[in-house]
Design a protein around this motif. Structure first.
Motif, PDB file in Angstrom:
ATOM      1  N   ILE A   1     -26.672  -9.381  21.440  1.00 55.79           N
ATOM      2  CA  ILE A   1     -27.291 -10.564  20.366  1.00 55.79           C
ATOM      3  C   ILE A   1     -27.529 -10.175  19.300  1.00 55.79           C
ATOM      4  CG2 ILE A   1     -29.642 -11.722  19.717  1.00 55.79           C
ATOM      5  CD1 ILE A   1     -27.732 -12.912  21.857  1.00 55.79           C
ATOM      6  N   VAL A   2     -27.314 -10.532  17.914  1.00 53.21           N
ATOM      7  CA  VAL A   2     -27.394 -10.100  16.272  1.00 53.21           C
ATOM      8  C   VAL A   2     -28.393 -11.304  15.661  1.00 53.21           C
ATOM      9  CG1 VAL A   2     -26.288 -10.003  13.991  1.00 53.21           C
ATOM     10  CG2 VAL A   2     -25.381  -9.178  16.335  1.00 53.21           C
ATOM     11  N   ALA A   3     -29.055 -10.557  15.309  1.00 61.90           N
ATOM     12  CA  ALA A   3     -30.496 -12.000  14.916  1.00 61.90           C
ATOM     13  C   ALA A   3     -30.213 -11.313  13.041  1.00 61.90           C
ATOM     14  CB  ALA A   3     -32.094 -11.520  14.988  1.00 61.90           C
ATOM     15  N   VAL A   4     -30.287 -13.078  12.138  1.00 63.69           N
ATOM     16  CA  VAL A   4     -29.788 -13.138  11.135  1.00 63.69           C
ATOM     17  C   VAL A   4     -31.198 -13.885   9.998  1.00 63.69           C
ATOM     18  CG1 VAL A   4     -28.121 -14.057   9.425  1.00 63.69           C
ATOM     19  CG2 VAL A   4     -27.595 -13.431  11.118  1.00 63.69           C
ATOM     20  N   THR A   5     -31.421 -12.746   9.296  1.00 61.97           N
ATOM     21  CA  THR A   5     -32.001 -13.594   7.966  1.00 61.97           C
ATOM     22  C   THR A   5     -32.100 -12.983   6.499  1.00 61.97           C
ATOM     23  OG1 THR A   5     -33.720 -11.214   8.099  1.00 61.97           O
ATOM     24  CG2 THR A   5     -34.313 -12.245   9.568  1.00 61.97           C
ATOM     25  N   GLY A   6     -32.908 -13.823   6.082  1.00 59.83           N
ATOM     26  CA  GLY A   6     -32.447 -13.587   4.339  1.00 59.83           C
ATOM     27  C   GLY A   6     -31.652 -15.063   4.053  1.00 59.83           C
ATOM     28  N   TYR A   7     -30.911 -15.993   5.112  1.00 61.31           N
ATOM     29  CA  TYR A   7     -30.112 -17.136   4.493  1.00 61.31           C
ATOM     30  C   TYR A   7     -31.531 -17.791   3.548  1.00 61.31           C
ATOM     31  CZ  TYR A   7     -25.289 -16.348   6.033  1.00 61.31           C
ATOM     32  OH  TYR A   7     -24.263 -15.740   6.200  1.00 61.31           O
ATOM     33  N   SER A   8     -31.264 -18.881   2.492  1.00 62.07           N
ATOM     34  CA  SER A   8     -31.842 -19.647   1.881  1.00 62.07           C
ATOM     35  C   SER A   8     -31.272 -20.875   1.438  1.00 62.07           C
ATOM     36  CB  SER A   8     -32.743 -19.505   0.623  1.00 62.07           C
ATOM     37  OG  SER A   8     -32.067 -18.692  -0.340  1.00 62.07           O
ATOM     38  N   LEU A   9     -31.825 -21.982   1.207  1.00 62.74           N
ATOM     39  CA  LEU A   9     -31.092 -23.288   0.444  1.00 62.74           C
ATOM     40  C   LEU A   9     -31.149 -23.134  -0.762  1.00 62.74           C
ATOM     41  CD1 LEU A   9     -32.966 -25.797   3.462  1.00 62.74           C
ATOM     42  CD2 LEU A   9     -30.721 -23.977   2.945  1.00 62.74           C
ATOM     43  N   SER A  10     -30.304 -23.704  -1.150  1.00 67.37           N
ATOM     44  CA  SER A  10     -29.998 -24.832  -2.598  1.00 67.37           C
ATOM     45  C   SER A  10     -29.582 -25.899  -2.826  1.00 67.37           C
ATOM     46  CB  SER A  10     -29.222 -23.214  -3.157  1.00 67.37           C
ATOM     47  OG  SER A  10     -27.663 -23.702  -2.924  1.00 67.37           O
ATOM     48  N   GLY A  11     -29.651 -26.430  -4.359  1.00 63.05           N
ATOM     49  CA  GLY A  11     -29.445 -27.777  -3.958  1.00 63.05           C
ATOM     50  C   GLY A  11     -30.917 -28.520  -4.365  1.00 63.05           C
TER      51      GLY A  11
ATOM     52  N   TYR B   1     -35.944 -29.427   2.918  1.00 62.95           N
ATOM     53  CA  TYR B   1     -35.723 -29.222   4.099  1.00 62.95           C
ATOM     54  C   TYR B   1     -35.974 -27.426   4.478  1.00 62.95           C
ATOM     55  CZ  TYR B   1     -31.723 -32.658   3.948  1.00 62.95           C
ATOM     56  OH  TYR B   1     -30.980 -34.466   3.811  1.00 62.95           O
ATOM     57  N   THR B   2     -35.787 -27.166   5.125  1.00 65.65           N
ATOM     58  CA  THR B   2     -36.126 -25.261   5.998  1.00 65.65           C
ATOM     59  C   THR B   2     -35.177 -25.563   6.170  1.00 65.65           C
ATOM     60  OG1 THR B   2     -37.342 -26.343   8.419  1.00 65.65           O
ATOM     61  CG2 THR B   2     -38.485 -25.798   5.928  1.00 65.65           C
ATOM     62  N   LEU B   3     -34.581 -24.091   6.890  1.00 63.90           N
ATOM     63  CA  LEU B   3     -33.326 -23.344   7.490  1.00 63.90           C
ATOM     64  C   LEU B   3     -34.040 -22.378   8.453  1.00 63.90           C
ATOM     65  CD1 LEU B   3     -30.120 -22.941   7.563  1.00 63.90           C
ATOM     66  CD2 LEU B   3     -30.833 -21.544   6.008  1.00 63.90           C
ATOM     67  N   THR B   4     -33.416 -23.400   9.573  1.00 63.07           N
ATOM     68  CA  THR B   4     -33.639 -22.122  10.674  1.00 63.07           C
ATOM     69  C   THR B   4     -32.142 -21.213  10.853  1.00 63.07           C
ATOM     70  OG1 THR B   4     -34.683 -23.851  12.231  1.00 63.07           O
ATOM     71  CG2 THR B   4     -33.104 -22.196  13.215  1.00 63.07           C
ATOM     72  N   GLN B   5     -32.898 -20.194  10.611  1.00 62.94           N
ATOM     73  CA  GLN B   5     -31.869 -18.599  10.491  1.00 62.94           C
ATOM     74  C   GLN B   5     -31.049 -19.021  11.583  1.00 62.94           C
ATOM     75  OE1 GLN B   5     -31.729 -16.325   8.060  1.00 62.94           O
ATOM     76  NE2 GLN B   5     -33.316 -18.244   7.198  1.00 62.94           N
TER      77      GLN B   5
ATOM     78  N   VAL C   1     -21.331 -22.956   7.952  1.00 65.19           N
ATOM     79  CA  VAL C   1     -21.443 -24.241   7.251  1.00 65.19           C
ATOM     80  C   VAL C   1     -22.675 -25.301   7.800  1.00 65.19           C
ATOM     81  CG1 VAL C   1     -20.440 -26.830   7.994  1.00 65.19           C
ATOM     82  CG2 VAL C   1     -19.178 -23.943   7.658  1.00 65.19           C
ATOM     83  N   LEU C   2     -23.899 -25.955   6.943  1.00 64.94           N
ATOM     84  CA  LEU C   2     -25.389 -26.968   7.859  1.00 64.94           C
ATOM     85  C   LEU C   2     -24.729 -27.759   8.708  1.00 64.94           C
ATOM     86  CD1 LEU C   2     -26.816 -26.016   4.393  1.00 64.94           C
ATOM     87  CD2 LEU C   2     -27.336 -24.965   5.896  1.00 64.94           C
ATOM     88  N   GLY C   3     -26.029 -27.525   9.621  1.00 66.06           N
ATOM     89  CA  GLY C   3     -25.877 -28.656  10.365  1.00 66.06           C
ATOM     90  C   GLY C   3     -27.113 -29.971  10.010  1.00 66.06           C
ATOM     91  N   GLY C   4     -27.092 -30.545  10.317  1.00 66.63           N
ATOM     92  CA  GLY C   4     -28.009 -32.772   9.428  1.00 66.63           C
ATOM     93  C   GLY C   4     -28.759 -32.288   8.368  1.00 66.63           C
TER      94      GLY C   4
ATOM     95  N   VAL D   1     -27.742 -30.365  -0.636  1.00 64.40           N
ATOM     96  CA  VAL D   1     -28.155 -29.259  -0.557  1.00 64.40           C
ATOM     97  C   VAL D   1     -26.843 -28.259   0.384  1.00 64.40           C
ATOM     98  CG1 VAL D   1     -29.122 -30.304   2.153  1.00 64.40           C
ATOM     99  CG2 VAL D   1     -30.165 -28.409   1.330  1.00 64.40           C
ATOM    100  N   ASP D   2     -27.339 -27.103   0.137  1.00 60.67           N
ATOM    101  CA  ASP D   2     -26.344 -25.928   0.771  1.00 60.67           C
ATOM    102  C   ASP D   2     -27.264 -24.887   0.908  1.00 60.67           C
ATOM    103  OD1 ASP D   2     -24.246 -25.150   1.895  1.00 60.67           O
ATOM    104  OD2 ASP D   2     -22.751 -25.702   0.286  1.00 60.67           O
ATOM    105  N   ILE D   3     -25.899 -23.746   1.245  1.00 61.94           N
ATOM    106  CA  ILE D   3     -26.854 -22.329   1.357  1.00 61.94           C
ATOM    107  C   ILE D   3     -26.962 -21.774  -0.165  1.00 61.94           C
ATOM    108  CG2 ILE D   3     -26.211 -20.295   2.121  1.00 61.94           C
ATOM    109  CD1 ILE D   3     -27.671 -21.444   4.728  1.00 61.94           C
ATOM    110  N   ASP D   4     -27.708 -20.898   0.381  1.00 65.92           N
ATOM    111  CA  ASP D   4     -27.827 -20.833  -1.541  1.00 65.92           C
ATOM    112  C   ASP D   4     -26.902 -19.615  -1.668  1.00 65.92           C
ATOM    113  OD1 ASP D   4     -28.651 -19.350  -4.004  1.00 65.92           O
ATOM    114  OD2 ASP D   4     -30.830 -19.580  -3.609  1.00 65.92           O
ATOM    115  N   PRO D   5     -26.556 -19.308  -2.589  1.00 63.08           N
ATOM    116  CA  PRO D   5     -25.026 -18.311  -2.205  1.00 63.08           C
ATOM    117  C   PRO D   5     -25.433 -16.868  -2.922  1.00 63.08           C
ATOM    118  CG  PRO D   5     -24.795 -19.772  -4.380  1.00 63.08           C
ATOM    119  CD  PRO D   5     -25.367 -20.652  -3.233  1.00 63.08           C
ATOM    120  N   ALA D   6     -27.247 -17.195  -3.129  1.00 65.22           N
ATOM    121  CA  ALA D   6     -27.435 -15.648  -3.863  1.00 65.22           C
ATOM    122  C   ALA D   6     -28.310 -15.049  -3.027  1.00 65.22           C
ATOM    123  CB  ALA D   6     -28.277 -16.101  -5.267  1.00 65.22           C
ATOM    124  N   SER D   7     -28.242 -15.853  -1.928  1.00 65.26           N
ATOM    125  CA  SER D   7     -28.611 -15.461  -0.730  1.00 65.26           C
ATOM    126  C   SER D   7     -28.096 -14.286  -0.470  1.00 65.26           C
ATOM    127  CB  SER D   7     -28.408 -15.996   0.768  1.00 65.26           C
ATOM    128  OG  SER D   7     -29.436 -17.359   0.406  1.00 65.26           O
ATOM    129  N   THR D   8     -29.627 -13.413   0.445  1.00 66.37           N
ATOM    130  CA  THR D   8     -29.000 -11.981   0.148  1.00 66.37           C
ATOM    131  C   THR D   8     -29.248 -11.640   2.332  1.00 66.37           C
ATOM    132  OG1 THR D   8     -30.808 -11.342  -0.608  1.00 66.37           O
ATOM    133  CG2 THR D   8     -29.691 -10.849  -1.521  1.00 66.37           C
TER     134      THR D   8
END
Length: 463
Positions: free
Chosen positions: A104-114, A120-124, A72-75, A82-89
């Motif tokens: 600690i688990v580091a996450v990359t690869g989420y992108s935005l769509s809408g 906007y930019t997305l902080t992973q 869930v996006l905040g901000g 705007v939302d998380i791109d469902p095509a994100s890997t």
């Protein structure tokens, strides 16, 4: 002022309206246009505020983590679409591959769509944590050695323990130095369950694993073999049977405290054959064991040997002949019948060389005569020995005579005294020391004068 739109962009023109001058001298001025003013609208950073978590996993040698939930996006401003791109890997990685908690688990690869995603930019996602639990390894290649009952439940492992489940090139080995294997109990049985403890892991990668102690192992506890000591076979004389007689016997090998008894009630023992011989094999059967703990043992029948000796035969009906003294011990023995021959055996008495010896050469009544020279004959004579009989007979005194004795004539003297000369013994056995006594004196039967008067003597023997 305002810009033409609210979207992100650079050098966006700014339009001003409603501007005016104020102040005491404002009347001296006019306000020209503010054309040429620009501003930049930069993308607003968004974060994944909630809905996303990293899943715990078992160690697999890699850093990859699994994500769950719906981010869930905040901000987001207002009603921006705007939302998380469902095509994100998305890719989630633990800080390292080693086992641990709250990693600690580091996450990359989420992108935005809408429609408004460009603003906007997305902080992973950050601050995600999860556990890498040690991977459970199993051990293969171990078996349980069968053992003989020893009143202990301890088992011995054999084979080479091999770890199953080690990831990649991890250096992990199984340490069996502290291994302890125990049967379910200490009693004899097959396919008995064995519990193993004390196996541990070693090697540089051991911290990323746990070890599951081997399960499903089985083994056998076999009966302990008992032996008998102190059993002896009584040697016996030939009796045409193979029956042997045993005595003694003590169980050897019973574990301390076990109740095991020797039962000899059904024992049989037989020689290999009935023939005379030394150290003949004796086959024994029928020894058994009883008692509360007898089921944990088996009994080996003893292997024995003993002699079958020739059977002594005696002679009945033999007779030593009485005789007159002759200066020797020789005796004549006649007759005789064997006593003790087993039925069916062919044994006869050979008297051809039978003879005897008196105990001494001297005359006497009921003197002992030791017979000899009796022998056995016949097909089965070798199974017997012969006891020479001891007999008795008389040696009567030998008659000795006096020859050559002459009484001297004398003139009447009123007495019967006579003088004798020339007396000699006849009939003495050669070598015997025998002589006459009172051989020179005698008595006329009448004291008066006469011719051919008889003379008596009291001659005797000495020597």
């Amino acid at each position: 002022g305002s810009v033409t739109d609210a979207n992100v962009g650079t050098n966006k023109p700014v339009s001003y309206t409603g501007l005016s001058l104020s102040g005491g001298d404002a009347a001296n001025y006019i306000l020209s246009s503010a054309a040429g003013t620009t501003i930049d609208i930069v993308p607003k950073p968004l974060t994944v505020a909630s809905g996303l978590s990293a899943a715990n996993k078992a160690y697999d040698g890699g850093r990859t983590a699994s994500l769950s939930g719906t981010p869930v996006l905040g901000g987001v401003v207002g009603s921006d679409v705007v939302d998380i791109d469902p095509a994100s890997t998305p890719v989630a990685l633990f800080a390292d591959a080693n086992a641990g908690t709250n990693k600690i688990v580091a996450v990359t690869g989420y992108s935005l769509s809408g429609a408004a995603a460009g603003n906007y930019t997305l902080t992973q996602p950050v601050n995600l944590q999860a556990d890498i639990t040690p991977l459970a390894l199993t051990v293969t290649g171990l078996t349980v050695s069968s053992k003989t009952y020893d009143k202990s439940d301890l088992a011995t492992l054999s084979g080479t323990g091999t770890l199953a489940g080690v990831q990649g090139s991890d250096i992990v080995n199984v340490d069996m130095s502290g291994a302890l294997a125990r049967f379910s109990d200490d009693q004899v049985g097959t396919g008995k369950g064995v519990t193993v403890t004390g196996l541990t892991l070693g090697g540089a990668g051991a911290g990323n694993y746990t070890l599951t102690q081997p399960t499903g192992l089985t083994g056998n506890i076999t009966r302990k073999v008992l032996t008998l000591t102190g059993v002896t076979v009584t040697p016996k004389p030939y009796d045409k049977t193979t029956t042997a007689t045993l005595s003694g016997g003590t169980l050897q090998g019973v574990e301390s405290g076990d109740a095991v008894n020797l039962d000899a009630s059904g024992v049989t023992a037989v020689f290999d054959d009935a023939l005379v011989g030394t150290l003949k094999n004796v086959t024994v059967s029928g020894y058994q064991i009883s008692g509360t703990d007898a089921g944990n043992y088996t009994l080996t029948q003893p292997t024995l040997a003993a002699d079958i000796t020739a059977k002594p035969l005696t002679i009945s009906g033999a007779v030593a002949q009485s005789r007159e003294y002759d200066g020797t011990r020789a005796a004549v023995v006649t007759g005789g019948t064997l006593v003790g021959v087993e039925a069916g055996d062919v044994v006869t008495l050979d008297t051809a060389n039978a003879t005897g010896l008196f105990d001494t050469k001297n005359a006497g009544l009921g003197k002992s005569v030791l017979a000899s020279g009796f022998a056995l004959a016949g097909a089965n004579a070798g199974k017997y020995t012969l006891i020479q009989p001891v007999l008795s007979a008389d040696i009567t005194q030998k008659s000795a005579t006096v020859t050559g004795a002459v009484a001297a004539a004398k003139e009447y003297d009123g007495t019967t005294t006579a003088v004798i000369s020339g007396a000699t013994l006849a009939g003495i056995v050669s070598g015997d020391s025998v002589s006459l006594t009172n051989d020179t004196a005698g008595d006329f039967v009448l004291p008066g004068a006469g011719t051919a008067v008889a003379v008596t003597t009291v001659m005797g023997l000495t020597g």
